[in-house]
Design a protein around this motif. Structure first.
Motif, PDB file in Angstrom:
ATOM      1  N   ILE A  13       0.732  -1.433   0.156  1.00 21.47           N
ATOM      2  CA  ILE A  13       0.052  -0.262   0.146  1.00 21.47           C
ATOM      3  C   ILE A  13       0.606   1.319  -0.361  1.00 21.47           C
ATOM      4  O   ILE A  13       0.786   1.821  -1.241  1.00 21.47           O
ATOM      5  CB  ILE A  13      -1.358  -0.125   1.140  1.00 21.47           C
ATOM      6  CG1 ILE A  13      -2.190  -1.440   0.869  1.00 21.47           C
ATOM      7  CG2 ILE A  13      -1.423   1.427   1.202  1.00 21.47           C
ATOM      8  CD1 ILE A  13      -2.717  -1.424   1.916  1.00 21.47           C
ATOM      9  N   VAL A  14       1.838   1.493   0.770  1.00 16.30           N
ATOM     10  CA  VAL A  14       2.761   2.289   0.734  1.00 16.30           C
ATOM     11  C   VAL A  14       3.828   2.672  -0.985  1.00 16.30           C
ATOM     12  O   VAL A  14       3.346   3.539  -0.420  1.00 16.30           O
ATOM     13  CB  VAL A  14       3.995   2.140   1.706  1.00 16.30           C
ATOM     14  CG1 VAL A  14       4.560   3.290   1.980  1.00 16.30           C
ATOM     15  CG2 VAL A  14       3.011   2.348   3.466  1.00 16.30           C
ATOM     16  N   ASN A  15       4.067   1.189  -0.564  1.00 12.66           N
ATOM     17  CA  ASN A  15       4.663   1.368  -2.149  1.00 12.66           C
ATOM     18  C   ASN A  15       4.157   1.940  -2.922  1.00 12.66           C
ATOM     19  O   ASN A  15       4.123   3.371  -4.256  1.00 12.66           O
ATOM     20  CB  ASN A  15       5.605   0.531  -2.622  1.00 12.66           C
ATOM     21  CG  ASN A  15       6.622   0.125  -1.784  1.00 12.66           C
ATOM     22  OD1 ASN A  15       6.724   1.338  -1.306  1.00 12.66           O
ATOM     23  ND2 ASN A  15       6.845  -1.018  -1.377  1.00 12.66           N
ATOM     24  N   ALA A  16       2.849   1.501  -3.545  1.00 11.59           N
ATOM     25  CA  ALA A  16       1.125   2.168  -4.032  1.00 11.59           C
ATOM     26  C   ALA A  16       1.615   3.176  -4.290  1.00 11.59           C
ATOM     27  O   ALA A  16       1.165   4.651  -5.334  1.00 11.59           O
ATOM     28  CB  ALA A  16       0.800   1.394  -3.686  1.00 11.59           C
ATOM     29  N   HIS A  17       1.226   3.889  -3.094  1.00  7.18           N
ATOM     30  CA  HIS A  17       1.236   5.338  -2.992  1.00  7.18           C
ATOM     31  C   HIS A  17       2.142   6.027  -3.478  1.00  7.18           C
ATOM     32  O   HIS A  17       2.591   7.649  -3.490  1.00  7.18           O
ATOM     33  CB  HIS A  17       0.429   5.791  -1.467  1.00  7.18           C
ATOM     34  CG  HIS A  17      -1.004   5.877  -1.256  1.00  7.18           C
ATOM     35  ND1 HIS A  17      -1.708   6.582  -1.173  1.00  7.18           N
ATOM     36  CD2 HIS A  17      -1.375   4.487  -0.477  1.00  7.18           C
ATOM     37  CE1 HIS A  17      -3.059   5.551  -0.547  1.00  7.18           C
ATOM     38  NE2 HIS A  17      -2.628   4.607  -0.432  1.00  7.18           N
ATOM     39  N   TYR A  18       3.143   5.508  -2.469  1.00  5.82           N
ATOM     40  CA  TYR A  18       5.144   6.499  -3.497  1.00  5.82           C
ATOM     41  C   TYR A  18       4.590   6.492  -4.959  1.00  5.82           C
ATOM     42  O   TYR A  18       5.371   7.811  -5.551  1.00  5.82           O
ATOM     43  CB  TYR A  18       5.538   5.534  -2.649  1.00  5.82           C
ATOM     44  CG  TYR A  18       6.480   6.286  -1.310  1.00  5.82           C
ATOM     45  CD1 TYR A  18       6.272   7.430  -1.311  1.00  5.82           C
ATOM     46  CD2 TYR A  18       6.491   5.246  -0.263  1.00  5.82           C
ATOM     47  CE1 TYR A  18       6.628   7.986   0.399  1.00  5.82           C
ATOM     48  CE2 TYR A  18       6.585   6.064   0.566  1.00  5.82           C
ATOM     49  CZ  TYR A  18       6.937   7.341   1.311  1.00  5.82           C
ATOM     50  OH  TYR A  18       6.952   7.505   2.858  1.00  5.82           O
ATOM     51  N   SER A  19       4.260   5.415  -5.579  1.00  4.86           N
ATOM     52  CA  SER A  19       4.521   5.317  -7.084  1.00  4.86           C
ATOM     53  C   SER A  19       3.766   6.710  -7.838  1.00  4.86           C
ATOM     54  O   SER A  19       3.570   7.192  -8.582  1.00  4.86           O
ATOM     55  CB  SER A  19       4.064   3.846  -7.285  1.00  4.86           C
ATOM     56  OG  SER A  19       4.661   3.199  -7.091  1.00  4.86           O
ATOM     57  N   ILE A  20       2.309   6.420  -6.734  1.00  4.83           N
ATOM     58  CA  ILE A  20       0.890   7.412  -7.386  1.00  4.83           C
ATOM     59  C   ILE A  20       1.762   9.311  -6.961  1.00  4.83           C
ATOM     60  O   ILE A  20       1.420   9.322  -8.149  1.00  4.83           O
ATOM     61  CB  ILE A  20      -0.204   7.301  -6.827  1.00  4.83           C
ATOM     62  CG1 ILE A  20      -0.975   6.563  -7.253  1.00  4.83           C
ATOM     63  CG2 ILE A  20      -1.027   8.680  -6.566  1.00  4.83           C
ATOM     64  CD1 ILE A  20      -2.074   5.829  -6.589  1.00  4.83           C
ATOM     65  N   PHE A  21       2.732   9.213  -6.177  1.00  2.00           N
ATOM     66  CA  PHE A  21       3.000  10.239  -6.206  1.00  2.00           C
ATOM     67  C   PHE A  21       4.212  10.716  -6.724  1.00  2.00           C
ATOM     68  O   PHE A  21       3.884  12.064  -7.415  1.00  2.00           O
ATOM     69  CB  PHE A  21       3.852  10.338  -4.422  1.00  2.00           C
ATOM     70  CG  PHE A  21       4.854  11.404  -3.745  1.00  2.00           C
ATOM     71  CD1 PHE A  21       3.888  12.556  -3.511  1.00  2.00           C
ATOM     72  CD2 PHE A  21       6.526  11.041  -3.729  1.00  2.00           C
ATOM     73  CE1 PHE A  21       5.059  13.928  -3.737  1.00  2.00           C
ATOM     74  CE2 PHE A  21       6.940  12.530  -3.460  1.00  2.00           C
ATOM     75  CZ  PHE A  21       6.787  13.799  -3.581  1.00  2.00           C
ATOM     76  N   CYS A  22       5.385   9.686  -7.100  1.00  4.72           N
ATOM     77  CA  CYS A  22       6.073  10.282  -8.113  1.00  4.72           C
ATOM     78  C   CYS A  22       5.512  10.556  -9.247  1.00  4.72           C
ATOM     79  O   CYS A  22       5.991  11.321  -9.983  1.00  4.72           O
ATOM     80  CB  CYS A  22       6.809   8.749  -8.269  1.00  4.72           C
ATOM     81  SG  CYS A  22       7.714   8.686  -6.617  1.00  4.72           S
ATOM     82  N   LEU A  23       4.252   9.854  -9.840  1.00  4.66           N
ATOM     83  CA  LEU A  23       3.438   9.781 -11.774  1.00  4.66           C
ATOM     84  C   LEU A  23       3.277  11.446 -11.157  1.00  4.66           C
ATOM     85  O   LEU A  23       3.449  12.426 -11.872  1.00  4.66           O
ATOM     86  CB  LEU A  23       2.293   9.071 -11.463  1.00  4.66           C
ATOM     87  CG  LEU A  23       2.068   9.272 -12.276  1.00  4.66           C
ATOM     88  CD1 LEU A  23       2.575   9.159 -13.978  1.00  4.66           C
ATOM     89  CD2 LEU A  23       0.282   8.316 -12.734  1.00  4.66           C
ATOM     90  N   SER A  24       2.092  11.862 -10.192  1.00  5.24           N
ATOM     91  CA  SER A  24       2.174  13.259  -9.346  1.00  5.24           C
ATOM     92  C   SER A  24       2.428  14.175  -9.948  1.00  5.24           C
ATOM     93  O   SER A  24       2.403  15.316 -10.937  1.00  5.24           O
ATOM     94  CB  SER A  24       1.143  13.462  -8.473  1.00  5.24           C
ATOM     95  OG  SER A  24       1.104  14.380  -8.116  1.00  5.24           O
ATOM     96  N   LEU A  25       4.341  13.799  -9.145  1.00  2.00           N
ATOM     97  CA  LEU A  25       4.520  14.788  -8.944  1.00  2.00           C
ATOM     98  C   LEU A  25       5.937  15.354 -10.370  1.00  2.00           C
ATOM     99  O   LEU A  25       5.858  16.699 -10.867  1.00  2.00           O
ATOM    100  CB  LEU A  25       6.503  14.283  -8.362  1.00  2.00           C
ATOM    101  CG  LEU A  25       7.237  15.579  -7.701  1.00  2.00           C
ATOM    102  CD1 LEU A  25       7.012  16.407  -7.632  1.00  2.00           C
ATOM    103  CD2 LEU A  25       8.365  14.622  -7.299  1.00  2.00           C
ATOM    104  N   VAL A  26       5.713  13.924 -11.521  1.00  2.00           N
ATOM    105  CA  VAL A  26       6.243  14.888 -12.314  1.00  2.00           C
ATOM    106  C   VAL A  26       5.208  15.536 -13.785  1.00  2.00           C
ATOM    107  O   VAL A  26       5.715  16.219 -14.204  1.00  2.00           O
ATOM    108  CB  VAL A  26       6.956  13.002 -13.751  1.00  2.00           C
ATOM    109  CG1 VAL A  26       6.564  12.828 -14.382  1.00  2.00           C
ATOM    110  CG2 VAL A  26       7.928  12.481 -12.866  1.00  2.00           C
ATOM    111  N   LEU A  27       4.027  14.797 -13.616  1.00  2.29           N
ATOM    112  CA  LEU A  27       3.057  15.898 -14.048  1.00  2.29           C
ATOM    113  C   LEU A  27       2.838  17.438 -13.686  1.00  2.29           C
ATOM    114  O   LEU A  27       2.534  18.047 -14.254  1.00  2.29           O
ATOM    115  CB  LEU A  27       1.266  15.203 -14.493  1.00  2.29           C
ATOM    116  CG  LEU A  27       1.496  13.964 -14.453  1.00  2.29           C
ATOM    117  CD1 LEU A  27       0.626  12.482 -14.609  1.00  2.29           C
ATOM    118  CD2 LEU A  27       1.533  13.771 -16.507  1.00  2.29           C
ATOM    119  N   ASP A  28       2.457  17.109 -12.143  1.00  2.00           N
ATOM    120  CA  ASP A  28       2.758  18.562 -11.723  1.00  2.00           C
ATOM    121  C   ASP A  28       3.776  19.902 -12.237  1.00  2.00           C
ATOM    122  O   ASP A  28       3.739  20.858 -12.519  1.00  2.00           O
ATOM    123  CB  ASP A  28       2.732  19.285  -9.990  1.00  2.00           C
ATOM    124  CG  ASP A  28       1.626  18.293  -9.725  1.00  2.00           C
ATOM    125  OD1 ASP A  28       0.892  18.011 -10.568  1.00  2.00           O
ATOM    126  OD2 ASP A  28       1.486  17.808  -8.216  1.00  2.00           O
TER     127      ASP A  28
END
Length: 126
Positions: A13-28
């Motif tokens: 779960i934590v790794n999935a949220h970190y993956s979402i965070f990394c993708l969100s950071l790149v898109l931002d």
């Protein structure tokens, strides 16, 4: 009601949220570059509000990154900042984004009104 999950599931779960965070950071970052490079010169005032919104959205996950089920693994969480301060920061960022959106709508509304319209505000010279 108590729900227990295994340590492996918690790590997933934590790794999935970190993956979402990394993708969100790149898109931002891509969206921020578009706002900086592609906004026309005649929309300079509008661009300020877009930058304000983009920077608030950009900073939100970095500051806290709260997890569902009361997981808090962001930078400030790891530094031991109390939860009431973290909630206050999130509320401040959300209100800041809302105010920027209201300013954009107001700016656009004023740009569309004719000069003699009763809702058109008169310019204030200081």
């Amino acid at each position: 009601m108590h729900v227990f999950i295994s340590v492996d599931d918690e790590r997933r779960i934590v790794n999935a949220h970190y993956s979402i965070f990394c993708l969100s950071l790149v898109l931002d970052i891509i969206a921020l570059l578009f706002v900086l490079k592609q906004t026309p010169k005649h929309m300079a005032e509008f661009r300020q509000y877009l930058l304000l919104i983009q920077m608030n959205i950009f900073l939100s996950p970095i500051v806290l990154f709260p997890m569902p089920a009361v997981y808090c693994v962001g930078l400030l969480c790891k530094l031991g900042v109390p939860i009431h301060i973290l909630v206050a920061i999130m509320i401040y960022l959300a209100v800041n984004v809302c105010l920027a959106i209201i300013c954009i709508v107001f700016f656009r509304h004023q740009a569309l009104l004719l000069q003699q319209h009763p809702l058109k505000l008169k310019p204030v010279y200081v």
